[in-house]
Design an enzyme around this catalytic site. Structure first.
Site, PDB file in Angstrom:
ATOM      1  N   TYR A 106       0.837  -1.201   0.000  1.00  0.00           N
ATOM      2  CA  TYR A 106       0.000   0.000   0.000  1.00  0.00           C
ATOM      3  C   TYR A 106       0.871   1.250   0.000  1.00  0.00           C
ATOM      4  O   TYR A 106       1.882   1.312   0.710  1.00  0.00           O
ATOM      5  CB  TYR A 106      -0.869   0.059   1.256  1.00  0.00           C
ATOM      6  N   TYR A 145      -0.893  -9.962   0.398  1.00  0.00           N
ATOM      7  CA  TYR A 145       0.183  -9.484   1.279  1.00  0.00           C
ATOM      8  C   TYR A 145       0.078 -10.142   2.640  1.00  0.00           C
ATOM      9  O   TYR A 145      -0.997 -10.536   3.072  1.00  0.00           O
ATOM     10  CB  TYR A 145       0.169  -7.955   1.395  1.00  0.00           C
ATOM     11  N   ARG A 155      -3.431 -11.949   3.268  1.00  0.00           N
ATOM     12  CA  ARG A 155      -4.702 -11.492   2.701  1.00  0.00           C
ATOM     13  C   ARG A 155      -4.813 -11.964   1.268  1.00  0.00           C
ATOM     14  O   ARG A 155      -3.855 -11.842   0.491  1.00  0.00           O
ATOM     15  CB  ARG A 155      -4.782  -9.954   2.674  1.00  0.00           C
ATOM     16  N   HIS A 158      -7.500  -8.230  -2.805  1.00  0.00           N
ATOM     17  CA  HIS A 158      -8.794  -7.600  -2.501  1.00  0.00           C
ATOM     18  C   HIS A 158      -8.749  -6.120  -2.797  1.00  0.00           C
ATOM     19  O   HIS A 158      -7.688  -5.494  -2.767  1.00  0.00           O
ATOM     20  CB  HIS A 158      -9.177  -7.831  -1.037  1.00  0.00           C
ATOM     21  N   HIS A 160     -10.672  -2.674  -1.413  1.00  0.00           N
ATOM     22  CA  HIS A 160     -11.571  -2.091  -0.426  1.00  0.00           C
ATOM     23  C   HIS A 160     -12.556  -1.171  -1.141  1.00  0.00           C
ATOM     24  O   HIS A 160     -12.152  -0.380  -2.009  1.00  0.00           O
ATOM     25  CB  HIS A 160     -10.784  -1.264   0.594  1.00  0.00           C
TER      26      HIS A 160
HETATM   27 FE   LIG Z   1      -6.318  -4.357   2.531  1.00  0.00          FE
END
Ligand SMILES: [Fe+2]
Lengths: 240, 191
Positions: A106, A145, A155, A158, A160
């Site tokens: 991110y 990640y 995870r 995905h 959000h």
């Molecule tokens: Fe996330």
């Protein structure tokens, strides 16, 4: 706009607040029962958003943070309809999205994962549904990640998504997953939803025929927000 | 996934998932040093001379501030009107202190008998479906006492919904702390 009240939220369609498999929920889950008041005008209306607020690249995450190039990764279109529980399309629904880059990193001050940042990707975008409830945006498929939960959990890929319908009662933030991702059933956050059939409604399906030829694959993801009761009478019946 | 109606002809609501720790990227980029998008809702819904400020901290069950939350507020205007007249905004909790702060108008009464209030949503890592509470105002104690909406909330719990006026603070400055757990757990609603 105001109007008829909404059906109660079916809590069994959502993860419970206290989900010990997802450790962050343990100290953040209220334990007292929720209070269910009558819905007022404040609940049955909400902030509204217009197409004129969007910039031309808001719905194109491949280019909206360009430093001269395009974002790296598997190019995809995500599209679908925003409907209510009565299967009516919801126009002018604001959808804000955020996601990791193709390496699972991110662009956020608090993310220290070792995968590199992509200088041409911020992972932030938004769009608004049209008169028929359709929406679409273009992005790259985010990478999985690791995160600390039970040791190193992973995870699934995905995106959000934050959605505003026409009323504050419809407000929803959720996550979109991708068909066929083997990490989905292993994820403690996915598994906060007890019913695997309910999880399936968060899984976008490959929509091969709606690809952009020689450019991007397409995934279909419909969103359902709460619907209004059909009559006030119905409200009195169920709302006790 | 195309949506198939269930037996009663209704679709099922899309399930919620936590907003996670990186909610700022998509909803409040200014909080991580980026430009906000055009017309993106922020912490100032109204900034006139009669604006009010509401600040607070959200505490977890260990008494620690929640430092990665995004909160949203929605209230009537000063005349009690909602819909297009309503005031909406969002703020984030500070990465170090956990404090949030926003500016808006003191809402009027929407209807006779209803105490003025601001609806307040909390999104964060560890919160699987956003929490919904309400902010009432200490100067409206009589209205709060008589509000039929609040009759079903025990008086001690009701107190968790009433902001404190900040003594010595600017006019119109209020404090609204939230406790996610514990003896003083804030009342949350399923509206
Ligand atoms: Fe996330």
């Amino acid at each position: 706009m105001s109007g008829l009240p909404f059906y109660r939220r079916e809590r069994n369609q959502h993860p419970p607040a206290y989900s010990p498999g997802y450790k962050s929920s343990v100290l953040r889950a209220p334990f007292r029962p929720l209070v269910s008041p009558e819905q007022t005008e404040l609940d049955t209306s909400g902030p509204t958003f217009g197409h004129d607020m969007l910039g031309p690249l808001d719905n194109d995450l491949i280019r909206n943070a360009s430093q001269g190039g395009e974002a790296l990764g598997e190019r995809i279109i995500v599209h679908g309809r925003v409907l209510d529980e009565n299967a009516r399309p919801i126009p002018n629904a604001l959808i804000e999205v955020w996601q990791a880059n193709a390496g699972g990193r991110y662009a956020h001050t608090n993310d220290g994962y070792l995968a590199p940042l992509d200088p041409n990707f911020s992972g932030c975008g938004r769009t608004i549904s049209d008169a028929e409830g359709y929406y679409r945006f273009r992005t790259i498929r985010p990478g999985p990640y690791p995160w600390p939960n039970n040791g190193s959990d992973w995870r699934p890929a995905h995106i959000h998504m934050s959605i505003f319908g026409e009323a504050f009662s419809q407000r929803l933030i959720t996550q979109l997953y991708f068909e066929g991702d083997p990490l989905i059933p292993l994820c403690p956050i996915v598994n906060t939803i007890p019913d695997p059939d309910v999880v399936q409604r968060l899984v976008a399906r490959l929509d091969f025929k709606n690809q952009m030829p020689f450019d991007s694959l397409a995934y279909r993801f419909d969103i359902v927000l709460r619907g209004r009761r059909q009559t006030y009478f119905e409200n009195r019946e169920e709302g006790a | 996934m195309m949506r198939e109606p269930s037996k009663d002809g209704r679709l099922k609501e899309t399930p919620s998932q936590t907003a996670g720790p990186y909610v700022h990227i998509g909803t409040a980029p200014q909080s991580i040093g980026r430009e906000p998008l055009a017309n993106q809702p922020g912490p100032v819904a109204y900034d006139g001379p009669d604006a009010i400020t509401i600040e607070g901290v959200i505490y977890d069950g260990a008494g620690e501030p929640v430092r990665d939350a995004m909160v949203e507020f929605w209230g009537a205007d000063a005349q009690g009107r909602v819909g297009e007249h309503g005031l909406f905004g969002r703020a984030t909790t500070d990465f170090k202190t956990g404090e949030f702060s926003f500016r808006t108008v003191k809402p009027g009464q929407m209807r006779e008998g209803l105490a003025p209030r601001i609806d307040f949503l909390i999104f964060a890592r560890g919160i699987n479906l956003h929490l919904h509470t309400r902010i009432y105002f200490p100067e409206d104690r009589d209205l709060i006492h008589d509000d039929p909406e609040l009759k079903r909330v025990a008086p001690k719990a009701r107190a968790t919904l009433i902001a404190d006026r900040i003594d010595g603070g600017a006019k119109g400055a209020y404090r609204f702390d939230v406790n996610l757990q514990g003896d003083n757990e804030t009342v949350f609603f399923d509206v």
